[in-house]
Design a protein around this motif. Structure first.
Motif, PDB file in Angstrom:
ATOM      1  N   ALA A  35       0.832  -3.501 -17.231  1.00 35.99           N
ATOM      2  CA  ALA A  35      -0.168  -3.072 -18.534  1.00 35.99           C
ATOM      3  C   ALA A  35      -1.174  -2.200 -17.946  1.00 35.99           C
ATOM      4  CB  ALA A  35      -0.848  -4.499 -18.902  1.00 35.99           C
ATOM      5  N   ALA A  36      -1.679  -2.160 -16.630  1.00 41.91           N
ATOM      6  CA  ALA A  36      -2.765  -1.336 -16.120  1.00 41.91           C
ATOM      7  C   ALA A  36      -2.200   0.099 -16.045  1.00 41.91           C
ATOM      8  CB  ALA A  36      -3.145  -1.918 -14.707  1.00 41.91           C
ATOM      9  N   ALA A  37      -0.616   0.061 -15.909  1.00 44.29           N
ATOM     10  CA  ALA A  37      -0.360   1.413 -15.998  1.00 44.29           C
ATOM     11  C   ALA A  37      -0.061   1.926 -17.255  1.00 44.29           C
ATOM     12  CB  ALA A  37       1.099   1.388 -15.308  1.00 44.29           C
ATOM     13  N   GLY A  38      -0.527   1.225 -18.389  1.00 47.85           N
ATOM     14  CA  GLY A  38      -0.319   1.806 -19.698  1.00 47.85           C
ATOM     15  C   GLY A  38       0.739   1.172 -20.663  1.00 47.85           C
ATOM     16  N   THR A  70     -13.263   4.228 -24.107  1.00 50.46           N
ATOM     17  CA  THR A  70     -13.449   5.054 -25.398  1.00 50.46           C
ATOM     18  C   THR A  70     -13.145   6.501 -25.275  1.00 50.46           C
ATOM     19  OG1 THR A  70     -14.781   3.307 -26.344  1.00 50.46           O
ATOM     20  CG2 THR A  70     -14.771   5.285 -27.712  1.00 50.46           C
ATOM     21  N   GLY A  71     -12.228   6.982 -26.098  1.00 48.85           N
ATOM     22  CA  GLY A  71     -12.053   8.539 -26.453  1.00 48.85           C
ATOM     23  C   GLY A  71     -11.199   8.923 -25.070  1.00 48.85           C
ATOM     24  N   THR A  72     -10.919   8.229 -24.178  1.00 48.78           N
ATOM     25  CA  THR A  72     -10.133   8.692 -22.931  1.00 48.78           C
ATOM     26  C   THR A  72      -8.668   7.772 -22.938  1.00 48.78           C
ATOM     27  OG1 THR A  72     -11.008   7.258 -21.306  1.00 48.78           O
ATOM     28  CG2 THR A  72     -12.102   9.347 -21.941  1.00 48.78           C
ATOM     29  N   ASP A  73      -7.753   8.402 -21.724  1.00 48.81           N
ATOM     30  CA  ASP A  73      -6.557   7.567 -21.116  1.00 48.81           C
ATOM     31  C   ASP A  73      -6.795   6.623 -20.132  1.00 48.81           C
ATOM     32  OD1 ASP A  73      -5.273   8.682 -23.387  1.00 48.81           O
ATOM     33  OD2 ASP A  73      -4.691  10.441 -22.180  1.00 48.81           O
TER      34      ASP A  73
END
Length: 483
Positions: free
Chosen positions: A140-143, A177-180
């Motif tokens: 999950a930490a990898a997206g 917020t607003g980033t990846d």
């Protein structure tokens, strides 16, 4: 010993049981095993796909939930990876003892450091600050969104394992917020009792459909094969019946052929007996009367020069007639070879020819049988007699030879000379064979034998006769070849 015998019997009964089944029954069993295994695999795959689709949907919903409620509260995470006390209070106010909190069984927030992860918030307060090794948190930490159903085996889910309910575990990344940039990983446990019931119904329905489909396919295939099996069985029965009929007909034909051969032999024997009886009657009747008449005539006419020319002429005619009748009688009857062996009978035919003609005949008699039927013996005698007579008539100064041997259940007789030979047309008179050759062919044919005449100008003539031996194992007889 008893155990070994039982095992051997079971090994033998298996193939016997299978071979005793009809073709359609064998197909039914084999097809049932294959189809049920295939459909079991298909049903399992379908259920796995249904579960996977549910998990994907639940994961997406859980991720949306965490993005809406957890992500805004982790934006002020400390540099050391901890949450401020204010964030803890706001999360507690949001999820503990509230209607929203009752929609989920448990919530955790993680900070990942490779495979190790630290719990920075949990509705189960004892877990805050604990570190665990979790590949799901790492993913999950990898997206990646991770959703699992009834997979509560890790140490960090000890509390959730005590809950008497079905759970879906969802891990989702929480972004700045607003980033990846992933700040933390949220984990929620959703109540999946309703989902478990839906999955059970869905699985039962899919298995029922698979089962009914399998039974339908098996029934259709079995009906087709059963019909074909019945057709094959009927055709096999008809074929066996036809084979039995053909075999019976062949046996009957064989019996008829044997009876016909026996009838020919009997007819030949009867013919020879008839000829012998006619010869005996001629010898005992007309010849005796003419001999008596000749004796009386001689006494009446005197002797020597006292006889007139007419008497002398009549006496010559009587002598000629008696000679002709004796020749005919001896030709019709051969009572003297009745008691002779086959070799002695053939040697007698050669000896008489040599005695009458005054020539020498080369003989080569092989291992002849000890017994021949009277008809066969007479036929062999006549073949040699007629063959040597013809050779003397057409080639008086030629060397003559007679050969007799047994080959493949047949008596082969060959009469040959090295004379000038004759053309085939020379043996034909008015479209028919000459009387001697025709008589020889009739005698041989009556015994189911074969006659071959080979003659070439300047080479010589060879007459070959094959006669069947009674009780012999005959090889195929060669076809007639007259040249």
């Amino acid at each position: 010993m008893v155990r070994s015998e039982i095992r051997l019997r079971s090994d033998d009964d298996g193939p016997r049981f299978w071979t005793r089944l009809s073709f359609s029954s064998q197909f039914f069993l084999a097809a049932a095993i294959v189809l049920f295994v295939a459909m079991a695999v298909l049903g399992t795959w379908v259920n796995d796909q249904i579960k996977h689709s549910v998990l994907v949907t639940s994961g997406a919903q859980g991720a949306s939930f965490m993005n809406g409620f957890l992500e805004p509260l982790v934006q002020d995470i400390n540099t050391d990876g901890t949450l401020p006390a204010e964030s803890h209070e706001r999360l507690d106010d949001l999820f503990i003892g509230t209607a929203l909190g009752r929609t989920v069984a448990s919530i955790k927030i993680w900070v990942a450091d490779g495979a190790d992860a630290t719990v920075i918030y949990s509705t189960t307060k004892d877990l805050i600050g604990e570190r665990f090794v979790s590949t799901d948190v790492e993913r999950a930490a990898a997206g990646e969104i991770v959703a699992e159903y009834e997979d509560l085996i890790s140490q960090e889910s000890a509390y959730e394992q005590t809950l008497d309910m079905a759970l879906i575990e969802v891990y989702a990344p929480l972004y700045r917020t607003g980033t990846d940039q992933v700040l933390a990983v949220g984990e929620i446990y959703e109540n999946a009792n309703a989902l478990a019931e839906e999955l059970a119904i869905s699985q039962m329905t899919s298995w029922l459909v698979v089962l009914l489909t399998t039974i339908f396919m098996l029934a259709v295939l079995y009906a087709i094969v059963r019909r074909g099996s019945r057709t094959i069985a009927l055709q096999r029965s008809d074929l066996q019946r036809h084979v039995a009929e053909a075999q019976a007909m062949a046996d009957q034909n064989s019996l008829l052929r044997i009876a016909a051969d026996r009838a020919r032999l009997d007819a030949s024997e009867a013919n020879e007996q008839l000829l012998a009886r006619i010869g005996s009657d001629i010898h005992d009747g007309p010849i005796q009367l003419l001999s008596l008449f000749m004796l009386k005539f001689t006494k009446m006419g005197g002797r020597g020069d006292d006889r007139t020319d007419v008497q002398k002429a009549l006496e010559g005619l009587f002598n000629s007639a008696l000679s002709e009748l004796r020749t005919i009688s001896s030709g019709l009857s051969l009572p003297e070879i009745e008691e002779l062996s086959p070799r002695e009978a053939l040697e007698l035919a050669v000896f008489r020819h040599e005695d009458i003609v005054g020539t020498r005949v080369t003989t080569n008699f092989g291992d002849l049988p000890e017994f021949l039927t009277h008809a066969t013996k007479i036929c062999a005698y006549r073949v040699i007699q007629e063959g040597l007579s013809n050779a003397t008539k057409h080639a008086p100064r030629a060397q003559q030879s007679v050969k007799a041997l047994v080959v493949g259940g047949w008596l082969e007789i060959e009469v040959a000379d090295d004379g000038p030979g004759v053309r085939q047309t020379d043996n034909i008179v008015s479209g028919r064979e000459k009387l001697g050759l025709a008589g020889m062919r009739n005698r041989v044919g009556a015994l189911q034998g074969n006659l071959e005449v080979h003659s070439e100008l300047g080479v010589g003539t060879r007459i070959k006769v094959t006669l069947p031996l009674e009780g012999g194992e005959h090889q195929p007889r060669p076809a007639n070849d007259v040249s």
